[in-house]
Design a protein around this motif. Sequence first.
Motif, PDB file in Angstrom:
ATOM      1  N   GLY B  27      16.160 -18.368 -28.515  1.00 54.38           N
ATOM      2  CA  GLY B  27      16.965 -19.471 -29.041  1.00 54.38           C
ATOM      3  C   GLY B  27      16.115 -20.510 -29.751  1.00 54.38           C
ATOM      4  O   GLY B  27      16.462 -20.968 -30.847  1.00 54.38           O
ATOM      5  N   LEU B  28      14.976 -20.871 -29.137  1.00 49.51           N
ATOM      6  CA  LEU B  28      14.118 -21.905 -29.729  1.00 49.51           C
ATOM      7  C   LEU B  28      13.461 -21.411 -31.021  1.00 49.51           C
ATOM      8  O   LEU B  28      13.164 -22.205 -31.907  1.00 49.51           O
ATOM      9  N   ARG B  29      13.214 -20.095 -31.103  1.00 52.50           N
ATOM     10  CA  ARG B  29      12.642 -19.539 -32.335  1.00 52.50           C
ATOM     11  C   ARG B  29      13.584 -19.750 -33.510  1.00 52.50           C
ATOM     12  O   ARG B  29      13.165 -19.920 -34.650  1.00 52.50           O
ATOM     13  N   LEU B  73      27.022 -21.581 -31.977  1.00 52.13           N
ATOM     14  CA  LEU B  73      25.566 -21.732 -32.050  1.00 52.13           C
ATOM     15  C   LEU B  73      24.790 -20.427 -31.961  1.00 52.13           C
ATOM     16  O   LEU B  73      23.588 -20.420 -32.225  1.00 52.13           O
ATOM     17  N   GLY B  74      25.408 -19.348 -31.538  1.00 52.83           N
ATOM     18  CA  GLY B  74      24.669 -18.092 -31.393  1.00 52.83           C
ATOM     19  C   GLY B  74      23.562 -18.237 -30.357  1.00 52.83           C
ATOM     20  O   GLY B  74      23.756 -18.824 -29.294  1.00 52.83           O
ATOM     21  N   TRP B  75      22.372 -17.732 -30.685  1.00 56.02           N
ATOM     22  CA  TRP B  75      21.253 -17.772 -29.730  1.00 56.02           C
ATOM     23  C   TRP B  75      20.852 -19.194 -29.360  1.00 56.02           C
ATOM     24  O   TRP B  75      20.270 -19.441 -28.295  1.00 56.02           O
ATOM     25  N   GLY B 115      29.277 -14.787 -28.811  1.00 60.53           N
ATOM     26  CA  GLY B 115      29.001 -15.335 -30.139  1.00 60.53           C
ATOM     27  C   GLY B 115      28.559 -14.253 -31.104  1.00 60.53           C
ATOM     28  O   GLY B 115      29.050 -14.168 -32.234  1.00 60.53           O
ATOM     29  N   LEU B 116      27.610 -13.405 -30.651  1.00 61.91           N
ATOM     30  CA  LEU B 116      27.071 -12.369 -31.541  1.00 61.91           C
ATOM     31  C   LEU B 116      28.151 -11.378 -31.951  1.00 61.91           C
ATOM     32  O   LEU B 116      28.202 -10.930 -33.097  1.00 61.91           O
ATOM     33  N   PRO B 209      19.310 -18.122 -39.665  1.00 61.79           N
ATOM     34  CA  PRO B 209      20.724 -18.479 -39.509  1.00 61.79           C
ATOM     35  C   PRO B 209      20.993 -19.014 -38.108  1.00 61.79           C
ATOM     36  O   PRO B 209      20.164 -18.857 -37.224  1.00 61.79           O
ATOM     37  N   CYS B 210      22.141 -19.623 -37.923  1.00 61.24           N
ATOM     38  CA  CYS B 210      22.468 -20.216 -36.627  1.00 61.24           C
ATOM     39  C   CYS B 210      22.436 -19.171 -35.517  1.00 61.24           C
ATOM     40  O   CYS B 210      22.872 -18.065 -35.724  1.00 61.24           O
TER      41      CYS B 210
END
Lengths: 262, 210
Positions: B27-29, B73-75, B115-116, B209-210
């Motif tokens: 997520g932080l990446r 937000l995805g990841w 989300g994915l 991307p988000c």
Amino acid sequence: MFGASLGPQGFPIRNASPLHQGSSPLHQMDARIKLLTSAVCLIAISAIQGHGAGLAALLFGMGLTRLAGVSLGRVAARLIPANMFFIGLTLLLGLTYPGPALSAVSWLSQDGLTLALRISLKGNALLLVFIALLCTSSVPALAEAMRRLRLGRKLPLLLALTFRQLFLVAEEFQRLHRAALARGFAPRCSWHTYRTIAVLFGQTLLRSLARAERIHGAMLLRGFNGRFRTLDNGSWTAFQAVQASALSIPPVLITLHDRLTW
Amino acid sequence: MHITEGVLSAPVLALGAATAATGLWLGLRRLEEDRLVLAAALAAVFFIGSLIHVPLGPSSVHLLLNGLAGLLLGWIAFPVIFVGLLLQALLFQFGGLLVLGVNTTAVALPAVLCGLILRPLLARGGKPALVAGMLAGSGAVLGTALLAATALALTDQGFLVAAKLVVLAHLPVAAIEGAVAVFVVGFLGQTRPDLLTCALPTATQGGAPC
């Protein structure tokens, strides 16, 4: 700031009165040392198996909160949700856990009650240590400690920035909720209620994003370089390191004694 | 959704922490530094949203809104939910530090998966977006309940009844979350449809991307 309730929605905001203001030895200790000490203490206590050791860990936790200068009344109020859960778990395990029945009450499982007691003792001890060591630092100070302990750069910043905006978002939702109540909104178990709450949430989201864009712009104009500074920057002294080591010894010894005699 | 300290076994806690650490890293990446303020705003919004109690019969339940977070937000929902749970532990003592990994995994992993899977549907707007909202809202809550129940069952076979009760208790919450998510997606579709394709709109060009 967290003194106000967010309307009749059952918000627990009232319980979030800060514990980080104080002058106890734990308040003055560097947040990095407290993070490391809490990791040692919490891992040690979580490995306890016996009831005697669980009780000793609970007494250690109570001593630590005393050292932090936090009154037992305030601590007890914070432990209510966890202990409601433990009471429910005790009933459930007593009624459903396999094994021999209690001699006095035949429909209660002795093993279930024993396990529930161990969980309750350990759980309360862990929460007391958590409160005494980590809740006596402000969130920005903890975020800065995480950064200085090299636990990443973005995560501490995200934590500090979220805390920075939390109260603003809460006020925003409160304002919108009050306006809805003033227009005659009465929450019920109905589609209209769910739609209204969803719109209140959606409006809060939109307004918060718009404000965040302004905050970001203002931060950049003031020279923000990716580091969230705090006035709570403590210094890591040798004396504090000795204090922290001394605090870590009792739970480690309790656990070692427990594991060797279990 | 919080499992309290002292309940889970060490292997389950370690597995939860490892999964949460992996999710946080991923997520932080994807979270660029110039989007941190917006991500923090959304973390605060979802934190406050999770404190909202909605009426259900004679009682009330609090929302999770993790499906909506995963959808928008995805990841990035992983660090956003982690920060929210950490703040809940620090401010209210909901959950705790050792169990934070398991709680983060239980709440964030189903959210990210929803989300994915459902974001292509969300990006189409209109009725498909509403369907995505309903499936994500309900599915993420059910996923959270299943993961929490799995953590309990893996800790001790005696927790099996408690694990089943956790799933059963979340069924009505999942239904309400689905409805609330539909209404939120509908509201965002009317007011800021761009948020349905990317909720952190100031991403630099060429960024992830988000």
